[in-house]
Design an enzyme around this catalytic site. Structure first.
Site, mmCIF file in Angstrom:
data_model
loop_
_atom_site.group_PDB
_atom_site.id
_atom_site.type_symbol
_atom_site.label_atom_id
_atom_site.label_comp_id
_atom_site.label_asym_id
_atom_site.label_seq_id
_atom_site.Cartn_x
_atom_site.Cartn_y
_atom_site.Cartn_z
ATOM 1 N N ARG A 52 0.804 -1.222 0.000
ATOM 2 C CA ARG A 52 0.000 0.000 0.000
ATOM 3 C C ARG A 52 0.838 1.276 0.000
ATOM 4 O O ARG A 52 0.490 2.237 -0.698
ATOM 5 C CB ARG A 52 -0.982 -0.013 1.168
ATOM 6 N N TYR A 104 -10.862 21.091 -16.373
ATOM 7 C CA TYR A 104 -11.443 19.749 -16.471
ATOM 8 C C TYR A 104 -12.696 19.655 -15.604
ATOM 9 O O TYR A 104 -12.652 19.936 -14.406
ATOM 10 C CB TYR A 104 -10.418 18.702 -16.063
ATOM 11 N N ASP A 177 -2.042 21.539 -13.449
ATOM 12 C CA ASP A 177 -2.470 20.368 -14.211
ATOM 13 C C ASP A 177 -1.869 20.522 -15.608
ATOM 14 O O ASP A 177 -2.320 21.333 -16.407
ATOM 15 C CB ASP A 177 -3.995 20.324 -14.277
ATOM 16 N N LYS A 202 -3.811 9.708 -19.667
ATOM 17 C CA LYS A 202 -3.807 10.339 -20.977
ATOM 18 C C LYS A 202 -2.460 10.139 -21.679
ATOM 19 O O LYS A 202 -2.081 9.019 -21.992
ATOM 20 C CB LYS A 202 -4.178 11.814 -20.822
#
Length: 380
Positions: A52, A104, A177, A202
């Site tokens: 984790r 976005y 971003d 992406k």
């Protein structure tokens, strides 16, 4: 000549030049184990204990992305949304986020609907208007300025260096971003940003088969360490198989981005005089309002994304979509296949996106074929 002196394309293609120490294999190994053995003294002899918080495959990919961005460190997450939300989670109740009016839509919705529940203040501003940004920062204490450039889906470009300077003067951190620019075209940390975020789903992956996100930092400060704790505590780390696929995609990142940029620019030029369109939104066109800024801030290309506004509005745009053969009517972007989407119908009636807009993600197909498909659909 050390690997630090290699060009971006070489570093990525070589996966940082790391052959497998155990076997000499050129393809980096995939580490799937979720747990690790303690030694006879019941302590971990290696830096890994459980899947984790850390994984060797994940860390290799993080090192590749950090190298690409010129970052001190990178952290992979299960999605771009989880990466962004982890960063916002480093803020305290009552603190303020300044965000773009156009961005976005999924993250915009989170800022509108979920951030207030955490006690965060959120204000939106036109990030292309530096005076408005400076006034918004000065209006009340600001703790994080969130930028997106080029901004989805209208591809506005904001001045990272100027906004970073204004933000830092007010003791606000800056996160960018940079999903659509990628480190091939823009490296925000070198322009003054504190953190860079990518939806690695992406361009970084580029094959439409991985959901992933990443944060990259200029310095491992207290906020960065807090984000790392949140990733561990909330189980947001990327899985090793996804990281392995992302590593594969990163090795061709520069070639794919350069090809997409070339295709998008040629399509934008041709479409700019198309009789069925009222506008073409692409930073590479001289008529784009931030073209000169984009030319300074984006090195070697203007991205593989553009949008077109169809004469006749939403109905005409949706009708054109139905006639396409090569362009795929699908969400997402940055893959090898070209995608097209009517964003307003996806985002809903509260969307700031124009209803006549179609968003295009240019892939690696022939530009001649892509244009012919669009031309025929627009004139059908």
């Amino acid at each position: 000549m050390s690997d630090a002196d290699w060009s971006l394309g070489t570093r990525l293609a070589q996966a940082l030049g790391r052959e497998d120490a155990a076997t000499g294999a050129l393809i980096p190994p995939l580490h799937l184990s979720t747990t690790y053995a303690r030694n006879a003294q019941h302590v971990y002899p290696a830096p890994y204990s459980y899947g984790r918080p850390d994984n060797p495959t994940v860390q290799h990919v993080e090192a590749m992305i950090a190298s690409a961005e010129g970052a001190q460190e990178a952290m992979l997450f299960g999605s771009g949304m989880s990466a962004a939300v982890a960063l916002f989670g480093t803020l305290e109740a009552g603190q303020r986020i300044l965000a773009p009016r156009l961005m976005y839509w999924g993250l915009r919705n989170w800022l509108l609907q979920e951030a207030p529940r955490l006690g965060l203040q959120v204000d939106f501003v036109d990030m292309t208007d530096l005076a408005s940004v400076q006034a918004a920062i000065a209006a009340k204490p600001t703790h994080l300025v969130w930028l997106e450039t080029p901004a989805n889906p209208t591809w506005e470009v904001c001045d990272i260096a100027a906004i970073a300077a204004a933000s830092h003067a007010a003791n606000a951190r800056v996160a960018v971003d940079s999903t659509c620019a990628t480190p091939v075209l823009t490296r925000p940390l070198s322009l003054g940003a504190d953190v860079v975020m990518h939806s690695a789903t992406k361009y970084l992956n580029g094959h439409s088969d991985v959901i992933a996100g990443v944060l990259c930092c200029a310095a491992k400060d207290a906020a960065w360490e807090r984000a790392a704790r949140l990733r561990t505590l909330q189980g947001m780390i990327l899985g090793p198989m996804e990281a392995y696929l992302l590593l594969r995609g990163l090795r061709t990142l520069e070639l794919r981005v350069r090809a997409a940029c070339a295709g998008a620019l040629e399509l934008a030029r041709r479409l700019s005089t198309h009789p069925a369109l009222v506008d073409v939104l692409y930073p590479g066109l001289p008529q784009h309002p931030q073209h000169e800024l984009a030319a300074r801030q984006m090195q070697g290309g203007f991205g593989g994304m553009l949008s077109i506004r169809v004469n006749g509005g939403a109905d005409a745009g949706l009708a054109a979509l139905s006639h396409l053969k090569i362009w795929k009517r699908a969400t997402s972007l940055g893959g090898v296949e070209s995608l097209i989407e009517h964003r307003f119908s996806v985002e809903g009636p509260t969307s700031p996106c124009p209803a006549d807009l179609l968003r295009l993600s240019v892939g690696l197909e022939s530009v001649e074929d892509l244009y012919a498909d669009l031309d025929g659909a627009l004139l059908a």
